[in-house]
Scaffold this active site. Structure first.
Site, PDB file in Angstrom:
ATOM      1  N   SER A 187      60.052  88.249  23.622  1.00  0.00           N
ATOM      2  CA  SER A 187      60.534  87.613  22.403  1.00  0.00           C
ATOM      3  C   SER A 187      61.505  86.523  22.837  1.00  0.00           C
ATOM      4  CB  SER A 187      61.214  88.651  21.514  1.00  0.00           C
ATOM      5  OG  SER A 187      61.517  88.072  20.268  1.00  0.00           O
ATOM      6  N   GLU A 188      61.264  85.282  22.415  1.00  0.00           N
ATOM      7  CA  GLU A 188      61.945  84.153  23.052  1.00  0.00           C
ATOM      8  C   GLU A 188      63.436  84.066  22.764  1.00  0.00           C
ATOM      9  OE1 GLU A 188      59.334  83.822  20.982  1.00  0.00           O
ATOM     10  OE2 GLU A 188      59.618  82.184  19.547  1.00  0.00           O
ATOM     11  N   ASN A 189      63.926  84.909  21.843  1.00  0.00           N
ATOM     12  CA  ASN A 189      65.376  84.931  21.622  1.00  0.00           C
ATOM     13  C   ASN A 189      66.104  85.735  22.698  1.00  0.00           C
ATOM     14  OD1 ASN A 189      63.980  87.105  20.320  1.00  0.00           O
ATOM     15  ND2 ASN A 189      65.895  87.696  19.373  1.00  0.00           N
ATOM     16  N   SER A 246      65.214  82.741  28.936  1.00  0.00           N
ATOM     17  CA  SER A 246      63.978  83.047  28.232  1.00  0.00           C
ATOM     18  C   SER A 246      62.987  81.882  28.335  1.00  0.00           C
ATOM     19  CB  SER A 246      64.296  83.334  26.766  1.00  0.00           C
ATOM     20  OG  SER A 246      63.124  83.617  26.062  1.00  0.00           O
TER      21      SER A 246
END
Lengths: 218, 233
Positions: free
Chosen positions: A46-48, A88
């Site tokens: 998840s890119e967060n 990320s």
């Protein structure tokens, strides 16, 4: 019959391989996590800032500090790791994510994708989508084949502002699975009960139809 | 404050020196890990004409959304600004300038700003509206655009724990943009849930060294959730 959201997610999940790190976009791509085959290990990014996203929490497990890129509360699987947004996107840009799945408004047969902006209408921003399409080698776009009014979204040239240029090689719609090769869509599979003619009619960009186009199986 | 002690005791002191038309870099992703009390203090101070770089612009009435109410933001640099009706209205009317920036590029612009790198090449945004007017270069047959670093007069951020020297630990996905935002501020202010004595944090487990931090303040947090999603047992 056109695929349902769940069937689209199921077909996406057939692309998973054991040991894959996968980034799933918001919406239908996220649903694909429900269809990871038993016995297969897939780690969701998840890119967060989370690698190893788990299922939604039980009510008593909800933690405001633990969300996914869609801002939904989530959990972590064993073996998860946490990091900053810079880290990320280093993973994403650096090509370390094995598979990226995301939605789109339009794709064209040059591999261009438009997914973040409808001028004069919807202005929300690209979020991480531009980095994801630029960074990943293996991308599947999930989208509707045509608008409600029968207008093709698989074009010879995108009409909306681009999210990425020449970066899409595989598209899954509610009607068909296609690869993009040499400036053409190549029909690989069709949704059960959908004819090649119907797909051809709703594909504005050049479509190559191999002799045998199997129906998808679930 | 003396020596390396970064702890301040009031929000007023935490944002002392913030003036109209400054650039502020803010941590947070959605409402997760946002410096919610520092934002409220900017609202109370009434600082105007701000340029704010943050992944999102809060939602109506929460986070940076609060600063839209009195039109304190002149320009917003963000990757995603949905779920915010007031933002959309001010953007459409032209009162608010918006520079949509891809999320990874935004994170890297902050990181570069803090690390003394003036600009970097990235493939992200090439051939899209983001790449328009930017210098391009080909490496190994692939096109890249030149993106410039971001620096702020102030950075505002949220961490989980700090020691009095400003060494920081973040918690779960509330880390997000916070570490890079802090490095990119001339004056970096961090609000935290807990302040411990120097020596209590294991140096191996510090996420961001205090050298980047100018002021630390202890806060209490609402930690609003945008999308509360649960499964049933």
């Amino acid at each position: 019959m056109a695929l349902t959201r769940e069937q689209l997610a199921q077909r996406v999940a057939q692309e998973f391989q054991d040991g894959f790190y996968v980034n799933l976009g918001i919406g239908i791509p996220t649903l694909a996590a429900n269809y990871i085959p038993n016995g297969m290990q897939v780690m969701l990014q998840s890119e967060n800032g989370l690698l190893g996203m788990g299922q939604f929490p039980l009510d008593e497990e909800v933690d405001a500090d633990l969300i996914n890129a869609g801002k939904q509360t989530v959990t972590m699987v064993d073996g998860a790791s946490l990091f900053s947004s810079a880290e990320s996107f280093a993973m994403i840009r650096g090509g370390h994510v094995d598979l990226t799945v995301l939605g789109a408004f339009e794709v064209d047969c040059q591999g261009n994708i438009a997914s973040y902006m409808i001028p004069g209408k919807l202005i929300k921003g690209m979020g991480g989508a531009m980095d994801l399409v630029a960074g990943a080698d293996n991308i599947i776009v999930t989208m509707m084949h045509a608008s409600k009014h029968g207008q093709s979204k698989l074009l010879s040239e995108c009409t909306l502002p681009l999210t990425g240029k020449g970066c899409i090689k595989r598209v899954l719609t509610d009607l068909a699975l296609m690869d993009i090769e040499g400036g053409k869509f190549v029909l690989r599979e069709r949704a059960p009960g959908v004819s090649v003619e119907e797909i051809q009619t709703l594909t504005e960009g050049e479509l190559v139809i191999p002799d045998h186009v199997p129906e998808m199986t679930f | 404050m003396a020596g390396f002690d970064k702890v301040v005791s009031s929000y007023e002191e935490a944002l002392d020196g913030l003036e109209d038309n400054m650039t502020v870099i803010a941590g947070g992703f959605g409402l997760c890990g946002i410096p919610e009390n520092l934002i409220k203090e900017i609202k109370r101070k009434g600082t105007k004409g701000l340029t704010i770089a943050s992944n999102n612009a809060g939602v109506d009435g929460k986070g940076l959304g609060l600063l839209l109410e009195d039109k304190q933001i002149k320009k917003m640099i963000a990757s995603y600004v949905g779920e915010n009706a007031l933002f959309e209205a001010q953007m459409m009317s032209g009162e608010l300038e918006v520079e949509l920036t891809p999320q990874g590029t935004l994170a890297e612009k902050m990181r570069a700003g803090g690390a003394g790198i003036p600009a970097f090449y990235t493939a992200t945004g090439y051939g899209t509206p983001v790449g328009e007017g930017k210098e391009t270069r080909v490496f190994d047959g692939r096109h890249y655009i030149l993106e410039e670093a971001l620096k702020g007069d102030f950075a505002i951020a949220k961490a989980w724990k700090a020691d009095r020297f400003g060494n920081l630990m973040f918690r779960k996905t509330a880390r997000n943009f916070n570490p890079m935002a802090i490095t990119a501020g001339k004056i970096s202010v961090v609000e935290v849930e807990e302040i411990v004595e120097v020596g209590e944090l294991d140096p191996d487990e510090i996420h961001l060294p205090g050298i980047y931090v100018n002021r630390v303040i202890l806060g209490t947090f609402a930690k609003d959730i945008e999308q509360r999603t649960v499964r049933s047992a």
